[in-house]
Design an enzyme around this catalytic site. Structure first.
Site, PDB file in Angstrom:
ATOM      1  N   SER A 105       0.822  -1.209   0.000  1.00 41.94           N
ATOM      2  CA  SER A 105       0.000   0.000   0.000  1.00 41.94           C
ATOM      3  C   SER A 105       0.859   1.264   0.000  1.00 41.94           C
ATOM      4  O   SER A 105       1.987   1.271   0.468  1.00 41.94           O
ATOM      5  CB  SER A 105      -0.908   0.019   1.233  1.00 41.94           C
ATOM      6  OG  SER A 105      -1.743  -1.111   1.233  1.00 41.94           O
TER       7      SER A 105
HETATM    8  N1  SAH Z   1      -0.470  -4.823   3.921  1.00 38.91           N
HETATM    9  C1  SAH Z   1       0.049  -5.355   2.705  1.00 38.91           C
HETATM   10  C2  SAH Z   1      -1.001  -5.284   1.639  1.00 38.91           C
HETATM   11  C3  SAH Z   1      -0.897  -6.389   0.668  1.00 38.91           C
HETATM   12  S1  SAH Z   1      -2.184  -6.458  -0.528  1.00 38.91           S
HETATM   13  C4  SAH Z   1       1.303  -4.620   2.271  1.00 38.91           C
HETATM   14  O1  SAH Z   1       1.404  -3.427   2.561  1.00 38.91           O
HETATM   15  O2  SAH Z   1       2.176  -5.215   1.643  1.00 38.91           O
HETATM   16  C5  SAH Z   1      -3.397  -7.443   0.267  1.00 38.91           C
HETATM   17  C6  SAH Z   1      -3.018  -8.839   0.608  1.00 38.91           C
HETATM   18  O3  SAH Z   1      -4.183  -9.489   1.104  1.00 38.91           O
HETATM   19  C7  SAH Z   1      -2.530  -9.693  -0.546  1.00 38.91           C
HETATM   20  O4  SAH Z   1      -1.269 -10.212  -0.239  1.00 38.91           O
HETATM   21  C8  SAH Z   1      -3.589 -10.796  -0.673  1.00 38.91           C
HETATM   22  O5  SAH Z   1      -3.051 -12.050  -1.048  1.00 38.91           O
HETATM   23  C9  SAH Z   1      -4.134 -10.829   0.723  1.00 38.91           C
HETATM   24  N2  SAH Z   1      -5.479 -11.393   0.869  1.00 38.91           N
HETATM   25  C10 SAH Z   1      -6.565 -11.221   0.122  1.00 38.91           C
HETATM   26  N3  SAH Z   1      -7.626 -11.890   0.632  1.00 38.91           N
HETATM   27  C11 SAH Z   1      -7.174 -12.511   1.756  1.00 38.91           C
HETATM   28  C12 SAH Z   1      -7.778 -13.348   2.726  1.00 38.91           C
HETATM   29  N4  SAH Z   1      -9.061 -13.687   2.687  1.00 38.91           N
HETATM   30  N5  SAH Z   1      -7.005 -13.814   3.732  1.00 38.91           N
HETATM   31  C13 SAH Z   1      -5.706 -13.491   3.816  1.00 38.91           C
HETATM   32  N6  SAH Z   1      -5.084 -12.700   2.926  1.00 38.91           N
HETATM   33  C14 SAH Z   1      -5.803 -12.206   1.907  1.00 38.91           C
END
Ligand code: SAH
Length: 218
Positions: A66
């Site tokens: 993000s």
């Molecule tokens: N906070 C992270 C954001 C990553 S994007 C950062 O700053 O790097 C969001 C993430 O949520 C992705 O890696 C995706 O695989 C994960 N995601 C999506 N649905 C999910 C779920 N139901 N349970 C766990 N992870 C999930």
């Protein structure tokens, strides 16, 4: 990391001043954590020069780290004092996890994609975080064995608050979750007051899809 020269320290301080303080992030603990966590290590080497830019970046597997401002805003909304047990859904790169680990007592983070979870776990361990637990799983189910949580942060966008997450939120607890359609969401603050759900909308945002039983299908 203490004592090691960090070529990105200056650009990180600039990010905090220009992208966070100037846009109204005031929580000094959040600002301090984001001045400290080496964001460039959470992206692949070829993207390091852009790690402190005012935008999200790809982290592989069609996911993103993000934008710094969004990380700061979500973290500030959680109002962490240092005593909390927090749950993060969507570990991704592990950057937000590290920011939470600086500010909470203990962080449990769930990621559905094993490759991302493993990479984040290895990096956070290498950086010396000992209060972080990462699990591969479906985050809309929460982490029942570790519940209740004082704080919950969902870093992917879903259609509604997943009921298991509200159940696992402690009384008086706060959850921040992007709610909307797959293209656009509203950053939503959820509080549990007397067992009831209180919500407040805190601005527009754009996250990757929250996938799972209580969210979108793949
Ligand atoms: N906070 C992270 C954001 C990553 S994007 C950062 O700053 O790097 C969001 C993430 O949520 C992705 O890696 C995706 O695989 C994960 N995601 C999506 N649905 C999910 C779920 N139901 N349970 C766990 N992870 C999930």
């Amino acid at each position: 990391m203490a004592g090691v020269w960090d070529p990105f320290a200056l650009v990180r301080a600039q990010m905090v001043e220009e992208q966070l303080e100037r846009r109204g992030i005031t929580d000094v603990r959040v600002l301090g954590a984001m001045r400290k966590v080496p964001r460039h290590l959470f992206v692949e080497e070829a993207l390091r020069g852009r790690a402190y830019g005012d935008h999200p970046l790809p982290i592989g597997e069609e996911q993103t780290i993000s934008q710094p401002y969004i990380v700061a805003l979500m973290t500030q909304l959680l109002e962490l004092s240092g005593r909390e047990k927090a749950l993060e859904v969507g570990t991704g790169s592990g950057y937000q996890t590290a920011v939470l680990a600086e500010l909470a007592r203990r962080v449990c983070s769930v990621e559905r994609l094993p490759r991302l979870a493993e990479r984040a776990r290895a990096l956070l361990e290498q950086l010396g975080y000992t209060n972080v637990w990462i699990r591969v799983g479906s985050g809309t189910l929460g982490w029942p064995d570790e519940a209740p949580f004082d704080r919950i942060l969902v870093t992917a966008g879903g259609p509604a608050v997943p009921p298991p997450l509200f159940q696992q939120l402690a009384e008086g607890g706060r959850m921040v979750v992007p709610i909307g359609d797959p293209a656009n969401q509203v950053l939503t603050l959820v509080e549990k007051v007397g067992g009831e759900m209180k919500t407040r909308e805190c601005g527009e945002c754009k996250f990757v899809k929250l996938v799972g039983k209580y969210a979108w299908e793949m």
